[in-house]
Design an enzyme around this catalytic site. Structure first.
Site, PDB file in Angstrom:
ATOM      1  N   CYS A 144      31.092 -10.081   1.750  1.00 39.14           N
ATOM      2  CA  CYS A 144      30.760 -11.447   2.127  1.00 39.14           C
ATOM      3  C   CYS A 144      29.982 -11.419   3.439  1.00 39.14           C
ATOM      4  O   CYS A 144      29.970 -10.420   4.148  1.00 39.14           O
ATOM      5  CB  CYS A 144      32.032 -12.258   2.303  1.00 39.14           C
ATOM      6  SG  CYS A 144      33.115 -12.132   0.885  1.00 39.14           S
ATOM      7  N   ARG A 186      24.642 -10.691   0.861  1.00 38.87           N
ATOM      8  CA  ARG A 186      25.939 -10.003   0.857  1.00 38.87           C
ATOM      9  C   ARG A 186      26.922 -10.639  -0.128  1.00 38.87           C
ATOM     10  O   ARG A 186      27.996 -10.107  -0.376  1.00 38.87           O
ATOM     11  CB  ARG A 186      26.552 -10.041   2.262  1.00 38.87           C
ATOM     12  CG  ARG A 186      25.727  -9.341   3.310  1.00 38.87           C
ATOM     13  CD  ARG A 186      26.408  -9.447   4.648  1.00 38.87           C
ATOM     14  NE  ARG A 186      27.603  -8.628   4.681  1.00 38.87           N
ATOM     15  CZ  ARG A 186      27.651  -7.380   5.107  1.00 38.87           C
ATOM     16  NH1 ARG A 186      26.565  -6.798   5.540  1.00 38.87           N
ATOM     17  NH2 ARG A 186      28.788  -6.714   5.108  1.00 38.87           N
ATOM     18  N   TRP A 208      31.458 -13.320  -1.906  1.00 38.36           N
ATOM     19  CA  TRP A 208      31.404 -12.589  -3.172  1.00 38.36           C
ATOM     20  C   TRP A 208      32.848 -12.508  -3.618  1.00 38.36           C
ATOM     21  O   TRP A 208      33.668 -11.838  -2.987  1.00 38.36           O
ATOM     22  CB  TRP A 208      30.808 -11.195  -2.974  1.00 38.36           C
ATOM     23  CG  TRP A 208      30.548 -10.487  -4.268  1.00 38.36           C
ATOM     24  CD1 TRP A 208      29.458 -10.637  -5.060  1.00 38.36           C
ATOM     25  CD2 TRP A 208      31.393  -9.527  -4.912  1.00 38.36           C
ATOM     26  NE1 TRP A 208      29.575  -9.826  -6.167  1.00 38.36           N
ATOM     27  CE2 TRP A 208      30.752  -9.134  -6.104  1.00 38.36           C
ATOM     28  CE3 TRP A 208      32.624  -8.949  -4.609  1.00 38.36           C
ATOM     29  CZ2 TRP A 208      31.299  -8.206  -6.979  1.00 38.36           C
ATOM     30  CZ3 TRP A 208      33.177  -8.031  -5.483  1.00 38.36           C
ATOM     31  CH2 TRP A 208      32.506  -7.666  -6.657  1.00 38.36           C
ATOM     32  N   ASN A 232      35.985 -11.351   5.452  1.00 38.35           N
ATOM     33  CA  ASN A 232      35.320 -10.433   4.535  1.00 38.35           C
ATOM     34  C   ASN A 232      36.235  -9.228   4.383  1.00 38.35           C
ATOM     35  O   ASN A 232      36.678  -8.674   5.382  1.00 38.35           O
ATOM     36  CB  ASN A 232      33.961 -10.008   5.116  1.00 38.35           C
ATOM     37  CG  ASN A 232      33.307  -8.904   4.294  1.00 38.35           C
ATOM     38  OD1 ASN A 232      33.593  -8.749   3.099  1.00 38.35           O
ATOM     39  ND2 ASN A 232      32.436  -8.151   4.935  1.00 38.35           N
ATOM     40  N   GLY A 233      36.505  -8.832   3.146  1.00 34.30           N
ATOM     41  CA  GLY A 233      37.376  -7.674   2.915  1.00 34.30           C
ATOM     42  C   GLY A 233      38.432  -8.014   1.890  1.00 34.30           C
ATOM     43  O   GLY A 233      38.379  -9.060   1.241  1.00 34.30           O
ATOM     44  N   GLU A 282      17.483   6.040 -12.286  1.00 37.40           N
ATOM     45  CA  GLU A 282      17.293   4.981 -11.297  1.00 37.40           C
ATOM     46  C   GLU A 282      16.492   3.817 -11.903  1.00 37.40           C
ATOM     47  O   GLU A 282      16.808   2.640 -11.694  1.00 37.40           O
ATOM     48  CB  GLU A 282      16.591   5.558 -10.058  1.00 37.40           C
ATOM     49  CG  GLU A 282      16.104   4.553  -9.033  1.00 37.40           C
ATOM     50  CD  GLU A 282      17.187   3.605  -8.532  1.00 37.40           C
ATOM     51  OE1 GLU A 282      18.382   3.843  -8.771  1.00 37.40           O
ATOM     52  OE2 GLU A 282      16.809   2.594  -7.905  1.00 37.40           O
ATOM     53  N   LYS A 297      17.698  -0.103 -12.217  1.00 34.85           N
ATOM     54  CA  LYS A 297      16.922  -1.213 -11.655  1.00 34.85           C
ATOM     55  C   LYS A 297      16.637  -2.273 -12.707  1.00 34.85           C
ATOM     56  O   LYS A 297      16.779  -3.458 -12.473  1.00 34.85           O
ATOM     57  CB  LYS A 297      15.611  -0.650 -11.089  1.00 34.85           C
ATOM     58  CG  LYS A 297      15.063  -1.350  -9.909  1.00 34.85           C
ATOM     59  CD  LYS A 297      15.619  -0.871  -8.587  1.00 34.85           C
ATOM     60  CE  LYS A 297      17.095  -0.741  -8.519  1.00 34.85           C
ATOM     61  NZ  LYS A 297      17.598  -0.014  -7.419  1.00 34.85           N
ATOM     62  N   GLU A 299      19.833  -4.116 -13.704  1.00 37.05           N
ATOM     63  CA  GLU A 299      20.403  -4.852 -12.578  1.00 37.05           C
ATOM     64  C   GLU A 299      19.752  -6.227 -12.377  1.00 37.05           C
ATOM     65  O   GLU A 299      20.439  -7.192 -12.062  1.00 37.05           O
ATOM     66  CB  GLU A 299      20.209  -3.996 -11.316  1.00 37.05           C
ATOM     67  CG  GLU A 299      20.833  -4.508 -10.065  1.00 37.05           C
ATOM     68  CD  GLU A 299      20.618  -3.560  -8.888  1.00 37.05           C
ATOM     69  OE1 GLU A 299      19.728  -2.685  -8.963  1.00 37.05           O
ATOM     70  OE2 GLU A 299      21.349  -3.690  -7.894  1.00 37.05           O
ATOM     71  N   HIS A 323      20.463  14.076 -29.793  1.00 41.58           N
ATOM     72  CA  HIS A 323      21.834  14.512 -30.063  1.00 41.58           C
ATOM     73  C   HIS A 323      22.784  13.324 -30.262  1.00 41.58           C
ATOM     74  O   HIS A 323      23.971  13.440 -29.978  1.00 41.58           O
ATOM     75  CB  HIS A 323      22.332  15.432 -28.938  1.00 41.58           C
ATOM     76  CG  HIS A 323      21.553  16.709 -28.866  1.00 41.58           C
ATOM     77  ND1 HIS A 323      21.675  17.715 -29.795  1.00 41.58           N
ATOM     78  CD2 HIS A 323      20.600  17.126 -27.995  1.00 41.58           C
ATOM     79  CE1 HIS A 323      20.837  18.706 -29.491  1.00 41.58           C
ATOM     80  NE2 HIS A 323      20.173  18.364 -28.402  1.00 41.58           N
ATOM     81  N   LYS A 336      24.971  -7.132  -2.032  1.00 47.00           N
ATOM     82  CA  LYS A 336      24.227  -6.003  -1.491  1.00 47.00           C
ATOM     83  C   LYS A 336      25.112  -4.831  -1.098  1.00 47.00           C
ATOM     84  O   LYS A 336      24.884  -3.704  -1.509  1.00 47.00           O
ATOM     85  CB  LYS A 336      23.397  -6.473  -0.302  1.00 47.00           C
ATOM     86  CG  LYS A 336      22.511  -5.400   0.298  1.00 47.00           C
ATOM     87  CD  LYS A 336      21.395  -5.035  -0.636  1.00 47.00           C
ATOM     88  CE  LYS A 336      20.487  -3.960  -0.069  1.00 47.00           C
ATOM     89  NZ  LYS A 336      19.635  -3.400  -1.141  1.00 47.00           N
TER      90      LYS A 336
HETATM   91  C1  AGP Z   1      21.050  -0.571  -6.323  1.00 47.83           C
HETATM   92  O1  AGP Z   1      19.968  -1.348  -6.621  1.00 47.83           O
HETATM   93  C2  AGP Z   1      22.293  -1.202  -6.022  1.00 47.83           C
HETATM   94  N1  AGP Z   1      22.239  -2.411  -5.383  1.00 47.83           N
HETATM   95  C3  AGP Z   1      23.501  -0.315  -5.825  1.00 47.83           C
HETATM   96  O2  AGP Z   1      23.553   0.582  -6.885  1.00 47.83           O
HETATM   97  C4  AGP Z   1      23.650   0.446  -4.494  1.00 47.83           C
HETATM   98  O3  AGP Z   1      22.716   1.472  -4.427  1.00 47.83           O
HETATM   99  C5  AGP Z   1      25.090   0.997  -4.413  1.00 47.83           C
HETATM  100  O4  AGP Z   1      25.982  -0.071  -4.417  1.00 47.83           O
HETATM  101  C6  AGP Z   1      25.306   1.875  -3.223  1.00 47.83           C
HETATM  102  O5  AGP Z   1      25.136   1.180  -2.037  1.00 47.83           O
HETATM  103  P1  AGP Z   1      24.921   1.927  -0.664  1.00 47.83           P
HETATM  104  O6  AGP Z   1      23.672   2.732  -0.789  1.00 47.83           O
HETATM  105  O7  AGP Z   1      24.820   0.843   0.341  1.00 47.83           O
HETATM  106  O8  AGP Z   1      26.103   2.824  -0.465  1.00 47.83           O
END
Ligand code: AGP
Length: 593
Positions: free
Chosen positions: A2, A27, A75, A101-102, A470, A474, A477, A493, A588
């Site tokens: 958050c 966040r 969040w 937050n937490g 990756e 993306k 996501e 396979h 994030k």
């Molecule tokens: C990637 O687009 C993501 N938002 C996510 O996978 C991110 O890379 C992951 O949560 C790790 O975060 P960090 O690099 O801040 O540790």
């Protein structure tokens, strides 16, 4: 996950908090809320609801002036996304108002043990903190009531607390979740991210775990939980508006994709003085002496780690294992005699990684955090840390941090190697080649042609396979298209059973040695109806290939190959009118396990 912002001083707290929350919305964006002091009625008003910060801005248009307040973007972890569960939360009599937050792991136990007579208005763990403070404040001084509560909490917290009986103070505390105190002539701002302070504070102090803060309009004092004063070391804030705004770009993600060439150049400048590497010699010698390197990370950072493994193993004789942090933390994998742990993380706050680091530290192993946030928990708690210099990454989908992570891992691998080529020069070539591609890219046209399906595959071999993983993350996501990154040779396979007429298969080909092999795999899926699309480097190109990138050093191909895949994800989301910078269900920095 958050975002938290609080302000006390001689300015309009509402404006500072709402601007801060807007910047921190990445966040978490399930709900937003704010508490401001109402001088007329001598109470703290609370405004909160599910939805975005803009809704909060609209609903607080007529809020009276207040020089003190706290705000939050959520969040959701405990309890549904609704008005009741939005922060701020208050204690039973509304004396205490808090944002958090937490995650409080023992909240149910605390509720049963201390609060059986209290009425709760939300399903959150946070409300328990407010109720506990109020309960203890019946017999203790408010500061003792707060620290007594803090000592009972298991889990993580960054907290701001207001006391209606004393609207001249904000109390704050932190454990595991980040919290930063900013200072300027006009007041004290406390936030979970430096970005919220830009323009409002000149200097900042990143709080240590178990700090307890008493902020007043004219000063701030920091104590440990036993009320022993702690040193405050304010440092200048070096970010400016261009770091926190989109500039001329429609989305942060597009801005950050375009920043990638300059990120590579910034890394070269920060890691080299002419030919001399600026990495602490101790870090390199610890790496050299280790019998195995364990790279731990999550999501995109883990994908950068997979590239890092190949670079280190191709340039040195040190074996490297890459582990998903959440798996590594609790599986007790066998560890070599003299390991080094490298934690790769954009935010430096990922809870899964923190769980790994806690056990690494307990076992007295050495660790190196590679992160974009030097003030972060993982930077501070590892033996060593290296900075990514990517600048704030605000889009939830990580792009420039990946490129920075691959670049820093490439530098580490190179510095341990016999240096058979000029890495700085090759990285500059990669940056320029990225720029050339970005100047003339036509990915939107291609995306319109074939990304209309609800599934997709990226295939590649070697480093291209890592990039494919990756690329798939993306695309799913932000466009919500079900996508898999696959080793090109592995498809037959089993997974090839999923290929139907029109299934998009995007091939990544940058290694001439295995070009033919991947092409054969493409034939296999084409003959089963797949719609194939090829991203290749110049030396691998064949007639009909759609995206051709300039050749770069064979170890640096992930830097350039990833760029078209980022744009595919971006345009696929754009075509579907999705919220590119804030995709659904995500946040994030993932500060819960
Ligand atoms: C990637 O687009 C993501 N938002 C996510 O996978 C991110 O890379 C992951 O949560 C790790 O975060 P960090 O690099 O801040 O540790």
């Amino acid at each position: 996950m958050c975002g938290i912002v609080g302000f006390i001083g001689n300015q309009n707290a509402k404006e500072i908090i709402l601007n801060g929350l807007t910047r921190l919305e990445y966040r978490g964006y399930d709900s937003a809320g704010l508490s401001l002091f109402n001088n007329r009625y001598q109470i703290f008003d609370v405004y909160k609801d599910e939805g975005r910060v803009q809704k909060l801005i609209d609903s607080t248009l007529n809020a009276p002036f207040s020089n003190i307040g706290i705000g939050h973007t959520r969040w959701a972890t405990h309890g549904k996304v609704n008005q009741e569960n939005s922060h701020p939360h208050y204690s039973q009599t509304r004396r205490f108002i808090i944002v958090h937050n937490g995650v409080i792991e023992n909240y149910q136990q605390l509720k049963d043990q201390y609060l059986s007579k209290s009425n709760f208005t939300s399903d959150t763990d946070t409300e328990v903190i407010a109720q506990l403070i109020e309960t203890f404040a019946q017999t203790l001084h408010v500061e003792n009531a707060i620290t007594t509560t803090l000592k009972l909490l298991h889990g993580s917290y960054a907290l701001l607390v207001l006391d209606s009986n004393d609207p001249e103070k904000i109390y704050a505390a932190k454990y595991k979740s980040p919290l930063i105190v900013g200072h300027s002539e006009s007041g004290i701002t406390i936030a979970s991210d430096l970005m919220a302070l830009v323009g409002y504070s000149d200097t900042y102090h990143a709080l240590e775990d178990k700090s307890f803060v008493v902020a007043r309009r004219e000063d701030v004092k920091i104590f440990n939980l036993d009320h022993v004063p702690l040193d405050i070391k304010f440092k200048p804030i070096e970010l400016d508006d261009s770091d926190t705004t989109k500039g001329d770009y429609p989305h942060y993600m597009m801005k950050e994709i375009h920043e990638q060439p300059s990120v590579i150049r910034r890394i070269i400048t920060n890691y080299y003085d002419k030919e001399q590497s600026l990495i602490k010699p101790e870090i390199l010698s610890v790496m050299r002496d280790s019998d195995r390197i364990y790279i731990l990370a999550a999501g995109t950072s883990m994908h950068a780690g997979l590239v890092g493994k190949q670079l280190i193993e191709r340039l040195t004789s040190i074996p490297v294992e890459v582990h998903i942090a959440s798996e590594f933390a609790y599986q007790n994998p066998l560890i070599s005699k003299n390991p080094l742990f490298i934690l790769v993380t954009q935010s430096g706050e990922t809870a899964d990684l923190r769980a790994c680091l806690v056990s690494i530290n307990e076992r007295n192993y050495r660790s190196l955090t590679i992160t974009n946030v030097p003030t972060s928990t993982l930077a501070r708690e590892a033996t060593y840390f290296l900075e990514l210099y990517a600048g704030p990454e605000i889009a939830v989908a990580s792009t420039k941090a990946y490129v920075a992570q691959v670049s820093v891992l490439a530098i580490l691998a190179y510095e341990l190697s016999t240096k058979s080529f000029d890495l700085k020069k090759e990285m500059s070539i990669a940056a320029t080649s990225m720029e050339h591609f970005l100047e003339s890219e036509k990915i939107l046209d291609i995306v319109r042609l074939f990304l209309t399906r609800r599934n997709c595959f990226f295939i590649g071999r070697g480093l291209d396979y890592c990039v494919g993983l990756e690329a798939a993350l993306k695309l799913k996501e932000i466009s919500y298209i079900q996508t898999e990154g696959f080793a090109a040779g592995e498809l037959k396979h089993g997974t090839i059973a999923l290929i139907e007429d029109g299934t998009p298969v995007i091939a990544l080909i940058s290694d001439p040695k295995i070009n033919g092999n991947t092409r054969s795999n493409l034939k296999e899926v084409q003959s089963r109806g797949a719609y194939t699309f090829h991203i290749v480097t110049e030396s691998c190109k064949r007639d009909g290939d759609e995206v051709i990138l300039e050749d770069v050093h064979p170890l640096l191909t992930p830097l350039v190959m990833v760029v078209p895949t980022q744009l595919i994800a971006y345009y696929a989301a754009l075509e579907r009118s999705y919220d590119i910078d804030k995709p659904r269900n995500l946040a994030k920095s993932v500060t819960v396990e």
